[in-house]
Design an enzyme around this catalytic site. Structure first.
Site, PDB file in Angstrom:
ATOM      1  N   LYS A   1      36.746  48.868  33.420  1.00  0.00           N
ATOM      2  CA  LYS A   1      37.095  48.556  34.805  1.00  0.00           C
ATOM      3  C   LYS A   1      37.203  49.812  35.649  1.00  0.00           C
ATOM      4  O   LYS A   1      36.751  49.846  36.785  1.00  0.00           O
ATOM      5  CB  LYS A   1      38.410  47.778  34.876  1.00  0.00           C
TER       6      LYS A   1
ATOM      7  N   LYS B   1      29.500  39.204  27.877  1.00  0.00           N
ATOM      8  CA  LYS B   1      30.381  38.046  28.082  1.00  0.00           C
ATOM      9  C   LYS B   1      30.295  37.539  29.518  1.00  0.00           C
ATOM     10  O   LYS B   1      30.019  38.304  30.447  1.00  0.00           O
ATOM     11  CB  LYS B   1      31.831  38.394  27.721  1.00  0.00           C
TER      12      LYS B   1
ATOM     13  N   LYS C   1      33.846  37.166  35.624  1.00  0.00           N
ATOM     14  CA  LYS C   1      33.812  37.179  37.088  1.00  0.00           C
ATOM     15  C   LYS C   1      33.548  38.577  37.629  1.00  0.00           C
ATOM     16  O   LYS C   1      32.921  38.743  38.656  1.00  0.00           O
ATOM     17  CB  LYS C   1      35.141  36.678  37.659  1.00  0.00           C
TER      18      LYS C   1
HETATM   19  P1  TYM Z   1      41.760  36.819  31.913  1.00  0.00           P
HETATM   20  O1  TYM Z   1      42.444  36.240  33.116  1.00  0.00           O
HETATM   21  O2  TYM Z   1      40.702  37.829  32.137  1.00  0.00           O
HETATM   22  O3  TYM Z   1      41.148  35.674  31.042  1.00  0.00           O
HETATM   23  C1  TYM Z   1      41.884  34.509  30.652  1.00  0.00           C
HETATM   24  C2  TYM Z   1      41.491  34.123  29.233  1.00  0.00           C
HETATM   25  O4  TYM Z   1      40.098  33.810  29.176  1.00  0.00           O
HETATM   26  C3  TYM Z   1      39.495  34.510  28.099  1.00  0.00           C
HETATM   27  N1  TYM Z   1      38.084  34.784  28.441  1.00  0.00           N
HETATM   28  C4  TYM Z   1      37.047  34.498  27.649  1.00  0.00           C
HETATM   29  N2  TYM Z   1      36.972  33.919  26.435  1.00  0.00           N
HETATM   30  C5  TYM Z   1      35.743  33.745  25.898  1.00  0.00           C
HETATM   31  N3  TYM Z   1      34.592  34.106  26.526  1.00  0.00           N
HETATM   32  C6  TYM Z   1      34.612  34.688  27.736  1.00  0.00           C
HETATM   33  N4  TYM Z   1      33.473  35.031  28.345  1.00  0.00           N
HETATM   34  C7  TYM Z   1      35.881  34.909  28.355  1.00  0.00           C
HETATM   35  N5  TYM Z   1      36.279  35.451  29.537  1.00  0.00           N
HETATM   36  C8  TYM Z   1      37.630  35.367  29.568  1.00  0.00           C
HETATM   37  C9  TYM Z   1      40.306  35.785  27.963  1.00  0.00           C
HETATM   38  O5  TYM Z   1      40.154  36.348  26.679  1.00  0.00           O
HETATM   39  C10 TYM Z   1      41.702  35.280  28.226  1.00  0.00           C
HETATM   40  O6  TYM Z   1      42.287  34.754  27.046  1.00  0.00           O
HETATM   41  N6  TYM Z   1      45.000  40.261  30.255  1.00  0.00           N
HETATM   42  C11 TYM Z   1      44.710  38.845  30.271  1.00  0.00           C
HETATM   43  C12 TYM Z   1      45.841  37.992  30.818  1.00  0.00           C
HETATM   44  C13 TYM Z   1      47.175  38.209  30.206  1.00  0.00           C
HETATM   45  C14 TYM Z   1      47.624  37.750  28.939  1.00  0.00           C
HETATM   46  C15 TYM Z   1      48.979  38.144  28.847  1.00  0.00           C
HETATM   47  C16 TYM Z   1      47.004  37.061  27.906  1.00  0.00           C
HETATM   48  C17 TYM Z   1      48.233  38.841  30.790  1.00  0.00           C
HETATM   49  N7  TYM Z   1      49.291  38.796  29.982  1.00  0.00           N
HETATM   50  C18 TYM Z   1      49.736  37.852  27.702  1.00  0.00           C
HETATM   51  C19 TYM Z   1      47.769  36.788  26.767  1.00  0.00           C
HETATM   52  C20 TYM Z   1      49.111  37.191  26.678  1.00  0.00           C
HETATM   53  C21 TYM Z   1      43.493  38.597  31.143  1.00  0.00           C
HETATM   54  O7  TYM Z   1      43.210  39.361  32.023  1.00  0.00           O
HETATM   55  O8  TYM Z   1      42.860  37.418  30.912  1.00  0.00           O
END
Ligand code: TYM
Length: 332
Positions: free
Chosen positions: A112, A195, A198
């Site tokens: 990022k 992957k 967005k």
């Molecule tokens: P975020 O908001 O980017 O994504 C939410 C969830 O979607 C999953 N994900 C995917 N899984 C499979 N294939 C893909 N192409 C794909 N894109 C996204 C992500 O792995 C995620 O599970 N840092 C985290 C949010 C967070 C969090 C936490 C998660 C903050 N605190 C505590 C678990 C525990 C995030 O940015 O997810």
């Protein structure tokens, strides 16, 4: 009941198929068997510039989508991260337990920050994984259902929990990642080697859950498939077809092998047409339910307030223990 915790960012507006299949679908299933805490991580969203009004709207939109996928406030605790101030409070303690080099090795930060350039990279983007550590440890979560891209952050959480426990005595549960192999990484329709995301995929590469069904169908039909014509699950040789097979199998609750068999001898066109149909059948009621929740913001906000209250009672207890362990003088 073992406990699970997970979160999703509100920044993207519509969730995409990767979010759903990689994570949220598991959240829905786990609320039946686990003590489940799920949150919209609005504090994490601040790591990149946000329009305040949009962030507020997207936070409600994210909560509405989570409810529309089947999360039930009677079965799980659904809340907004910033409504529970303990997240930011524990995060500071965790920052002080994390090495600079350790934080620098987080690959998501490297990706990022290189996209945004050093001048536009906030310190918050750098410490983002440590806020996530606090999110998880506050609830003493046993498991964290996420997609593959979050594995490193869970690993960091484990390391810091062990370090804290070693230094101050048993305080935190050391969590396990809960990552389903089949759907751990859903790929970009236009470039099935990366992957679906967005922040990096082109709009044509993403199946947005709130998209108009016609738009999704068009994207699916123009998905990049592979040379040859055989429908076979082979992520190495046929990443495009394999991705479509994974999505179709998961949405229809059958194994990839079964889908493979069903399409043996058929062309890519048939697979894409059927997938477009399945996605649209799934997405239409999902969009309608999301709209219903959004149309009644008072009910939505009060559900979130109740969730925050439940979450806070757990978080406050853990924070008090952690503050005490590190030697902060209790106030009053
Ligand atoms: P975020 O908001 O980017 O994504 C939410 C969830 O979607 C999953 N994900 C995917 N899984 C499979 N294939 C893909 N192409 C794909 N894109 C996204 C992500 O792995 C995620 O599970 N840092 C985290 C949010 C967070 C969090 C936490 C998660 C903050 N605190 C505590 C678990 C525990 C995030 O940015 O997810």
């Amino acid at each position: 009941r073992p406990r699970v915790l997970s979160g999703i960012q509100p920044t993207s507006g519509s969730f995409h198929m990767g979010n759903y299949l990689g994570a949220v679908r598991q959240w829905v299933a786990l609320q039946e068997t686990h003590d489940a805490f799920y949150m919209v991580v609005d504090l994490h969203a601040l790591t990149l510039p946000q329009d305040p009004r949009e962030l507020r709207a997207n936070t409600r939109l994210a909560a509405a989508q989570l409810l529309a996928t089947g999360l039930d406030p009677e079965r799980c605790t659904l809340f907004v991260q910033s409504h529970v101030p303990e997240h930011a409070q524990l995060s500071w303690v965790m920052e002080c337990m994390t090495g600079f080099g350790e934080a620098s090795r987080m690959t998501q930060f490297k990706d990022k920050s290189s996209r945004h350039g050093a001048d536009r990279t906030s310190v918050g983007l750098f410490t983002y994984p440590i806020l996530q550590v606090a999110d998880i440890l506050l609830y003493q979560a046993d498991q964290v259902p996420v997609g593959e891209d979050q594995r490193q952050h869970i690993e960091l959480t484990r390391n810091i929990a062990e370090r804290f426990n070693g230094r101050y005595g048993e305080t935190f549960t050391v969590p396990e990642p809960y990552i389903l192999r089949e759907t751990a990484k859903i790929f970009d329709l236009q470039d099935p080697t990366v992957k679906m995301s967005k922040s990096s995929s082109s709009p044509k590469g993403i199946i947005d859950l709130l998209d108009d069904p016609k738009a999704s169908a068009k994207k699916i039909k123009s998905a990049v498939t592979d040379t040859g014509s055989e429908i076979r699950f082979d992520p190495e040789q046929k990443p495009g077809v394999s991705n479509l097979l994974t999505i179709l199998a998961t949405l229809t609750d059958v194994t990839v092998a079964e889908v493979e068999q069903k399409y043996a001898g058929k062309g890519y066109g048939a697979l894409k047409t059927d997938l477009a149909e399945v996605v649209s059948e799934w997405a239409a009621p999902f969009s309608a339910r999301t709209r219903e929740y959004l149309d009644d913001p008072e009910t939505l906000d009060s559900l979130l307030a109740e969730g925050a209250e439940k979450a806070r009672s757990v978080a406050a207890e853990t924070l008090a223990q952690a503050y005490d362990k590190v030697g902060l003088l209790p106030g009053k």
